[in-house]
Scaffold this active site. Structure first.
Site, PDB file in Angstrom:
ATOM      1  N   HIS A 190       0.930  -1.226   0.095  1.00  0.00           N
ATOM      2  CA  HIS A 190      -0.062   0.028   0.019  1.00  0.00           C
ATOM      3  C   HIS A 190       0.905   1.303   0.110  1.00  0.00           C
ATOM      4  O   HIS A 190       1.845   1.153   0.603  1.00  0.00           O
ATOM      5  CB  HIS A 190      -0.885  -0.084   1.150  1.00  0.00           C
ATOM      6  CG  HIS A 190      -2.126   0.782   0.930  1.00  0.00           C
ATOM      7  ND1 HIS A 190      -1.855   2.326   1.369  1.00  0.00           N
ATOM      8  CD2 HIS A 190      -3.488   0.802   0.745  1.00  0.00           C
ATOM      9  CE1 HIS A 190      -3.127   2.787   1.068  1.00  0.00           C
ATOM     10  NE2 HIS A 190      -4.004   2.053   0.838  1.00  0.00           N
TER      11      HIS A 190
ATOM     12  N   ASP B 265      -8.022  -5.411   0.090  1.00  0.00           N
ATOM     13  CA  ASP B 265      -8.650  -6.078  -0.741  1.00  0.00           C
ATOM     14  C   ASP B 265      -8.062  -7.646  -0.579  1.00  0.00           C
ATOM     15  O   ASP B 265      -8.569  -8.495  -1.439  1.00  0.00           O
ATOM     16  CB  ASP B 265      -8.131  -5.641  -2.175  1.00  0.00           C
ATOM     17  CG  ASP B 265      -8.948  -4.332  -2.492  1.00  0.00           C
ATOM     18  OD1 ASP B 265     -10.128  -4.485  -2.006  1.00  0.00           O
ATOM     19  OD2 ASP B 265      -8.283  -3.458  -3.296  1.00  0.00           O
TER      20      ASP B 265
HETATM   21  N1  ACO Z   1       4.410  -7.717  -4.828  1.00  0.00           N
HETATM   22  C1  ACO Z   1       5.539  -7.605  -4.919  1.00  0.00           C
HETATM   23  N2  ACO Z   1       6.403  -6.415  -4.868  1.00  0.00           N
HETATM   24  C2  ACO Z   1       5.799  -5.328  -4.600  1.00  0.00           C
HETATM   25  C3  ACO Z   1       4.409  -5.293  -4.304  1.00  0.00           C
HETATM   26  C4  ACO Z   1       3.346  -6.622  -4.518  1.00  0.00           C
HETATM   27  N3  ACO Z   1       2.286  -6.470  -4.437  1.00  0.00           N
HETATM   28  N4  ACO Z   1       4.014  -4.086  -3.991  1.00  0.00           N
HETATM   29  C5  ACO Z   1       5.177  -3.325  -4.011  1.00  0.00           C
HETATM   30  N5  ACO Z   1       6.144  -4.246  -4.359  1.00  0.00           N
HETATM   31  C6  ACO Z   1       7.478  -3.565  -4.354  1.00  0.00           C
HETATM   32  C7  ACO Z   1       7.813  -2.941  -5.732  1.00  0.00           C
HETATM   33  O1  ACO Z   1       8.341  -3.811  -6.976  1.00  0.00           O
HETATM   34  C8  ACO Z   1       8.879  -2.096  -5.095  1.00  0.00           C
HETATM   35  O2  ACO Z   1      10.087  -2.350  -5.177  1.00  0.00           O
HETATM   36  P1  ACO Z   1      11.490  -1.603  -5.416  1.00  0.00           P
HETATM   37  O3  ACO Z   1      11.328  -0.654  -4.460  1.00  0.00           O
HETATM   38  O4  ACO Z   1      12.360  -2.867  -5.386  1.00  0.00           O
HETATM   39  O5  ACO Z   1      11.204  -1.205  -6.827  1.00  0.00           O
HETATM   40  C9  ACO Z   1       8.340  -1.677  -3.779  1.00  0.00           C
HETATM   41  O6  ACO Z   1       7.722  -2.658  -3.222  1.00  0.00           O
HETATM   42  C10 ACO Z   1       7.591  -0.263  -3.574  1.00  0.00           C
HETATM   43  O7  ACO Z   1       6.479  -0.489  -4.782  1.00  0.00           O
HETATM   44  P2  ACO Z   1       5.779   0.675  -5.547  1.00  0.00           P
HETATM   45  O8  ACO Z   1       5.169   0.154  -6.533  1.00  0.00           O
HETATM   46  O9  ACO Z   1       6.899   1.856  -5.599  1.00  0.00           O
HETATM   47  O10 ACO Z   1       4.606   1.198  -4.312  1.00  0.00           O
HETATM   48  P3  ACO Z   1       3.565   2.279  -4.597  1.00  0.00           P
HETATM   49  O11 ACO Z   1       3.352   2.691  -3.185  1.00  0.00           O
HETATM   50  O12 ACO Z   1       3.587   2.807  -5.640  1.00  0.00           O
HETATM   51  O13 ACO Z   1       2.435   0.996  -4.998  1.00  0.00           O
HETATM   52  C11 ACO Z   1       0.594  -0.479  -4.514  1.00  0.00           C
HETATM   53  C12 ACO Z   1       1.473   0.422  -4.232  1.00  0.00           C
HETATM   54  C13 ACO Z   1      -0.025   0.173  -5.837  1.00  0.00           C
HETATM   55  C14 ACO Z   1      -0.757  -0.678  -3.721  1.00  0.00           C
HETATM   56  C15 ACO Z   1       1.618  -1.566  -4.679  1.00  0.00           C
HETATM   57  O14 ACO Z   1       1.981  -2.040  -3.567  1.00  0.00           O
HETATM   58  C16 ACO Z   1       0.793  -2.894  -5.587  1.00  0.00           C
HETATM   59  O15 ACO Z   1       0.651  -3.034  -6.961  1.00  0.00           O
HETATM   60  N6  ACO Z   1       0.169  -3.797  -4.790  1.00  0.00           N
HETATM   61  C17 ACO Z   1      -0.709  -4.918  -5.668  1.00  0.00           C
HETATM   62  C18 ACO Z   1      -2.076  -4.378  -6.064  1.00  0.00           C
HETATM   63  C19 ACO Z   1      -2.848  -4.037  -4.716  1.00  0.00           C
HETATM   64  O16 ACO Z   1      -2.920  -4.588  -4.132  1.00  0.00           O
HETATM   65  N7  ACO Z   1      -3.457  -2.837  -4.940  1.00  0.00           N
HETATM   66  C20 ACO Z   1      -4.544  -2.552  -3.988  1.00  0.00           C
HETATM   67  C21 ACO Z   1      -4.041  -1.437  -3.115  1.00  0.00           C
HETATM   68  S1  ACO Z   1      -5.172  -1.139  -1.808  1.00  0.00           S
HETATM   69  C22 ACO Z   1      -6.587  -0.408  -2.391  1.00  0.00           C
HETATM   70  O17 ACO Z   1      -6.319   0.512  -3.310  1.00  0.00           O
HETATM   71  C23 ACO Z   1      -7.805  -0.503  -2.240  1.00  0.00           C
END
Ligand code: ACO
Length: 430
Positions: free
Chosen positions: A308, A365
């Site tokens: 998140h 979620d």
């Molecule tokens: N699985 C594996 N790796 C992940 C995940 C994941 N679900 N989420 C983040 N990471 C990693 C990224 O690859 C990144 O790694 P790095 O620093 O080595 O490049 C690091 O963690 C940070 O991730 P970002 O994408 O920069 O974080 P951001 O805050 O932009 O994204 C998000 C947050 C979109 C929720 C992301 O965690 C994600 O895609 N999760 C899966 C989708 C999801 O569950 N979304 C629902 C969110 S809650 C809602 O909207 C109700």
């Protein structure tokens, strides 16, 4: 604004600027940077808005590090345990919990607006039967602007509140109508003798040929999930609603834009994506391979329902849903292998250094889909369920924004294209 300032110095010119610190009632202090371009000649660069507050708001407070979520100051755990979705809607819209009389007036008002114009059902009938319900929702809610635009005076607070209440009331009716169109079932009209969630279930699942009894358990659990999803400060869809709202657009158009933003798998579409992912994983024995994929930078696969932008701790909503999930499956006597799979995935991920270091925890979620599945809600409707609940947050944020003098939202950019060059006539291009 407080009397605190942060001094920044441009080392290349030696010029200083004192940036005022803006402090809310809680949360990190922020720097008011408006004078930066005119004084030092710089804009700020913050893709994804990780460090930028775009508004002040009195609605929802999140402390992502501590896993805290409060609506108008009330902890989500207390609202989830003691309140109802409609009461939470009143709270978010009006700022205070209602008295008995206020609540009864509000409930009546919402109930009164549950019907949609009959023409809207013809509009829905125009969609292909297998259209995704979120695509239909965005189109149908946007079309409400065509039904109510002329009669709406955006400067009139009563008109604005009426539009907000209409949207909260009509969203379940529209959602159920989209589902029924997909299923080829005749339109079901709202039964106003039922409560908000019971009425929605009735519109989803009742058929003219048989008597349908709303399950009190299902209505109660959906009410809980709706409370948890009602608002979440400046997330992608809410920011979208505010940005569209800043142009003075009709509120139905603002909410239609919010629905589109919510649909993406990185946002509200994640609940559908979680179930797809669990189906793809298929068996507990495959979990380690998928964890490995999630950690592999060359593989676009991510664990859906994990991570998140704001929570760097357990999402407090996930804690509540996780427990509700067990209770529902238990009460319904459902033994869902998806639940075992989800638990194993969560266990392994939470012990893994990659997820620990990046502070990736299950989000709201991760479990909601499992509950919806147990209640018979089809997967393609999961994000629609989220949209019904989040409508409250969208309209509450829109109402808040509409009360204040608002400048049009207009981010800047760092231009990285070609510098000035002369046009070359086509016949002279090599
Ligand atoms: N699985 C594996 N790796 C992940 C995940 C994941 N679900 N989420 C983040 N990471 C990693 C990224 O690859 C990144 O790694 P790095 O620093 O080595 O490049 C690091 O963690 C940070 O991730 P970002 O994408 O920069 O974080 P951001 O805050 O932009 O994204 C998000 C947050 C979109 C929720 C992301 O965690 C994600 O895609 N999760 C899966 C989708 C999801 O569950 N979304 C629902 C969110 S809650 C809602 O909207 C109700």
């Amino acid at each position: 604004m407080s009397e605190k300032y942060v001094l920044i110095t441009d080392e290349s010119t030696g010029k200083d600027l004192r940036l005022p610190v803006v402090e809310g009632t809680e949360g990190e202090p922020t720097l008011a940077i408006k004078a930066l371009p005119s004084t030092l000649g710089y804009f700020t660069y913050d893709p994804g808005f990780s460090a930028t507050a775009a508004c002040t708001s009195r609605l929802t407070f999140i402390d992502g590090g501590k896993g805290i979520l409060r609506y108008r100051g009330y902890p989500i755990e207390q609202l989830a345990g003691q309140s109802s979705f409609l009461e939470v809607a009143y709270l978010l819209l009006n700022g205070e919990l209602p008295s008995e009389e206020e609540f009864s007036g509000f409930s009546e008002q919402i109930t009164h607006h549950t019907m949609v114009h009959e023409q809207l059902n013809h509009f829905i009938a125009g969609f292909h039967y297998d259209a995704h319900p979120m695509a239909m929702m965005a189109g149908v809610v946007g079309s409400l602007a065509a039904f109510y635009h002329d009669r709406m005076d955006m400067e009139n607070p009563e008109h604005r509140m009426l539009a907000a209440q209409r949207m909260i009331a009509k969203m379940p009716t529209i959602a159920a109508a989209c589902y029924r169109h997909h299923m080829g079932r005749p339109t079901a009209y709202p039964r106003n003798s039922l409560g908000f969630c019971g009425r929605f279930l009735d519109m989803m699942f009742s058929v003219p040929a048989e008597k349908y009894e709303v399950s009190p358990l299902a209505a109660r659990v959906i009410d809980l999930l709706f409370i948890l999803h009602a608002d979440h400060e400046q997330n992608a869809s809410t920011s979208t609603v505010r940005l569209v709202g800043s142009t003075g657009a009709n509120p139905y158009a603002c909410v239609a834009a919010g629905i589109s933003a919510l649909w993406g798998p990185a946002h509200g579409g994640a609940n559908e994506a979680v179930l797809d992912m669990l189906s793809e994983i298929g068996d507990i024995s495959n979990v380690p391979a998928y964890i490995k994929r999630a950690k592999d930078k060359s593989d676009p696969f991510r664990l859906m329902g994990f991570g998140h932008r704001v929570y760097k701790n357990y999402d407090p909503r996930a804690t509540i849903i996780r427990k509700a999930c067990y209770d529902v499956l238990d009460e319904m006597g459902v033994d869902d292998p998806m639940m075992d799979l989800a638990m194993e995935l969560e266990r392994i991920a939470l012990e893994d250094d990659y997820f620990i270091e990046k502070k990736l925890y299950p989000n709201v979620d991760f479990y909601s889909g499992i509950i919806y599945r147990a209640l018979g809600i089809p997967v393609s409707m999961f994000t629609v369920m989220f949209a019904i609940a989040r409508t409250v947050g969208w309209v509450a944020q829109w109402l808040e924004q509409s009360k204040e003098p608002t400048r049009i939202g207009r981010p800047r950019q760092v231009y990285s294209g070609p510098t000035a060059r002369d046009y070359v006539p086509m016949e002279k291009r090599s």
